[in-house]
Design an enzyme around this catalytic site. Structure first.
Site, PDB file in Angstrom:
ATOM      1  N   ASP A 169       0.813  -1.210   0.000  1.00 13.73           N
ATOM      2  CA  ASP A 169       0.000   0.000   0.000  1.00 13.73           C
ATOM      3  C   ASP A 169       0.848   1.263   0.000  1.00 13.73           C
ATOM      4  OD1 ASP A 169      -2.202  -1.618  -0.019  1.00 13.73           O
ATOM      5  OD2 ASP A 169      -2.874  -1.111   2.014  1.00 13.73           O
ATOM      6  N   ASP A 183      -3.846  10.263   3.539  1.00 12.95           N
ATOM      7  CA  ASP A 183      -4.046  11.239   4.605  1.00 12.95           C
ATOM      8  C   ASP A 183      -2.895  12.232   4.670  1.00 12.95           C
ATOM      9  OD1 ASP A 183      -1.897   9.966   5.960  1.00 12.95           O
ATOM     10  OD2 ASP A 183      -3.258   8.690   7.071  1.00 12.95           O
ATOM     11  N   LYS A 188      -7.139  24.018  17.725  1.00 15.98           N
ATOM     12  CA  LYS A 188      -6.027  24.191  18.654  1.00 15.98           C
ATOM     13  C   LYS A 188      -5.653  22.787  19.096  1.00 15.98           C
ATOM     14  CE  LYS A 188      -6.904  28.718  20.655  1.00 15.98           C
ATOM     15  NZ  LYS A 188      -5.607  29.288  20.354  1.00 15.98           N
ATOM     16  N   TYR A 202     -10.831   4.376   7.353  1.00 20.53           N
ATOM     17  CA  TYR A 202     -11.681   3.392   8.002  1.00 20.53           C
ATOM     18  C   TYR A 202     -11.653   3.534   9.518  1.00 20.53           C
ATOM     19  CZ  TYR A 202     -12.149   1.255   3.468  1.00 20.53           C
ATOM     20  OH  TYR A 202     -12.422   1.042   2.145  1.00 20.53           O
TER      21      TYR A 202
END
Length: 171
Positions: A52, A127, A154, A169
């Protein structure tokens, strides 16, 4: 290396021109390679051998160029690299016949701005992790979605995830 050698021979035997990334080509001995950044503009499809993480790196490299990626899992667990080594050549035969389905994935565009000037910009598949650095200090992170203000966080860090991969997920 052995899988790549066999794959290149298989592709050439079908009259196709494989574009081998320069780093891999050096390890294969005697093969000429192409700089990774140049491949997306020349390729009709990408075959990614690895896991991956390798596929996520390839997606970042391909960026906005919409070419299909066939992820071949050479490890033990892959959420994105679903094709096993045993399935590689039957899957490629299907692709060559035009018998395949593309699973389109959203990519995030992340830009770092300071004083109204964009310092860097990246497209990512999985991400983005934002943090201050080694010391866990609280920082203010102004967050916009499609150029519209969302909120100011913050925190000592922030993970922004697309629906792809294990991070999405977990959310």
């Amino acid at each position: 290396r052995g899988v790549a050698d066999e794959l290149i021979t298989w592709l050439e035997g079908r009259g196709l021109v494989p574009l081998v990334e320069a780093h891999l080509a050096r390890h294969m001995g005697g093969r000429s390679g192409i700089a990774a950044e140049e491949i997306p503009a020349l390729a009709d499809m990408a075959v990614v051998l690895g896991g991956d993480g390798t596929l996520i790196s390839a997606a970042r490299l391909i960026g906005a160029r919409e070419i299909p990626i066939l992820g071949v899992n050479l490890g033990s667990l892959g959420f994105l690299t679903e094709i096993t080594l045993d399935e590689l050549y039957p899957a490629l035969e299907s692709c060559l016949r035009g018998d395949f389905r593309v699973s389109e994935r959203m990519m995030l565009r992340v830009a770092v701005e300071r004083d109204g000037r964009e310092e860097s910009c990246h497209r990512v598949l999985n991400d983005v992790v934002i943090n201050k650095g080694a010391l866990a200090r609280i920082i203010d992170m102004e967050t916009l979605v499609n150029d519209r203000y969302l909120t100011t966080y913050k925190a000592d860090g922030l993970i922004i995830s697309s629906p792809t991969g294990s991070t999405g997920y977990c959310l």
